[in-house]
Design a protein around this motif. Structure first.
Motif, short mmCIF file in Angstrom:
data_model
loop_
_atom_site.label_atom_id
_atom_site.label_comp_id
_atom_site.label_asym_id
_atom_site.label_seq_id
_atom_site.Cartn_x
_atom_site.Cartn_y
_atom_site.Cartn_z
N GLY A 99 7.39 12.99 13.38
CA GLY A 99 8.46 12.05 13.74
C GLY A 99 8.36 11.62 15.18
O GLY A 99 8.61 10.45 15.53
N PHE A 100 8.00 12.55 16.06
CA PHE A 100 7.81 12.22 17.47
C PHE A 100 6.68 11.20 17.61
O PHE A 100 6.80 10.24 18.37
CB PHE A 100 7.51 13.49 18.27
N ARG A 101 5.60 11.40 16.87
CA ARG A 101 4.47 10.46 16.92
C ARG A 101 4.91 9.07 16.46
O ARG A 101 4.53 8.06 17.06
CB ARG A 101 3.34 10.99 16.02
N LYS A 102 5.71 9.00 15.40
CA LYS A 102 6.24 7.71 14.94
C LYS A 102 7.05 7.05 16.05
O LYS A 102 6.95 5.85 16.27
CB LYS A 102 7.12 7.88 13.70
N GLY A 103 7.87 7.85 16.73
CA GLY A 103 8.66 7.33 17.83
C GLY A 103 7.80 6.82 18.97
O GLY A 103 8.08 5.78 19.56
N MET A 104 6.75 7.57 19.29
CA MET A 104 5.83 7.14 20.36
C MET A 104 5.12 5.85 19.98
O MET A 104 4.96 4.95 20.82
CB MET A 104 4.81 8.24 20.66
N ASP A 105 4.70 5.75 18.73
CA ASP A 105 4.03 4.52 18.29
C ASP A 105 4.96 3.32 18.44
O ASP A 105 4.54 2.27 18.93
CB ASP A 105 3.57 4.65 16.83
N LEU A 106 6.21 3.47 18.04
CA LEU A 106 7.18 2.37 18.18
C LEU A 106 7.46 2.08 19.64
O LEU A 106 7.56 0.91 20.05
CB LEU A 106 8.47 2.70 17.43
N TYR A 107 7.58 3.11 20.44
CA TYR A 107 7.83 2.96 21.87
C TYR A 107 6.72 2.11 22.51
O TYR A 107 7.00 1.16 23.24
CB TYR A 107 7.91 4.34 22.51
N MET A 130 12.66 6.47 19.66
CA MET A 130 12.64 7.72 18.89
C MET A 130 13.64 7.66 17.74
O MET A 130 13.33 8.03 16.60
CB MET A 130 12.96 8.91 19.79
N ALA A 131 14.84 7.19 18.02
CA ALA A 131 15.89 7.13 17.01
C ALA A 131 15.53 6.12 15.92
O ALA A 131 15.62 6.43 14.72
CB ALA A 131 17.22 6.77 17.66
N ASP A 132 15.14 4.92 16.32
CA ASP A 132 14.85 3.87 15.35
C ASP A 132 13.68 4.22 14.45
O ASP A 132 13.71 3.97 13.23
CB ASP A 132 14.56 2.55 16.07
N ALA A 133 12.63 4.82 15.00
CA ALA A 133 11.45 5.17 14.21
C ALA A 133 11.76 6.24 13.17
O ALA A 133 11.08 6.33 12.15
CB ALA A 133 10.33 5.63 15.12
N ASN A 134 12.79 7.02 13.44
CA ASN A 134 13.10 8.14 12.55
C ASN A 134 14.41 7.98 11.79
O ASN A 134 14.80 8.86 11.03
CB ASN A 134 13.12 9.44 13.37
N GLY A 135 15.09 6.87 12.01
CA GLY A 135 16.35 6.63 11.30
C GLY A 135 17.42 7.65 11.60
O GLY A 135 18.16 8.07 10.71
#
Length: 103
Positions: free
Chosen positions: A68-76, A94-99
């Motif tokens: 989930g952190f990786r997803k957040g970093m990718d979106l960031y 971080m919040a948006d990438a993980n809902g």
């Protein structure tokens, strides 16, 4: 146990943080990772900013899981690569990438 393990390293890091940071937080120099104001930029980047900031990032990794952190970093990076950002920009990615709500 393995004295070079992640758990042992984490304990050493926390001991150091407690020894340095807790003293600062108990005194007149205490401030959050994003102070409301500052006199000069050269007095803004203190141990508080780096140490507490690193702890906040570590907490996001723990709360969101490494994936989930990786997803957040990718979106960031997708949103902000090459631009000036704020702590809120990082939290929002971080919040948006993980809902999740991280407010």
């Amino acid at each position: 146990g393995d004295m070079g393990s992640n758990a042992v390293k984490r304990i050493e890091d926390v001991r150091g943080l407690r020894g340095r940071q807790f003293n600062e937080d108990a005194g007149p120099m205490s401030h959050p990772i994003r102070p409301d104001s500052y006199i000069n930029m050269d007095n803004f980047y203190t141990a508080t900013v780096y140490s507490k900031g690193a702890e906040v990032i570590r907490m996001y990794n723990t709360l969101l899981t490494p994936a989930g952190f990786r997803k957040g970093m990718d979106l960031y990076f997708e949103r902000h690569d090459g631009s000036g950002v704020t702590c809120d920009d990082f939290r929002s990615a971080m919040a948006d990438a993980n809902g999740v709500d991280l407010d």
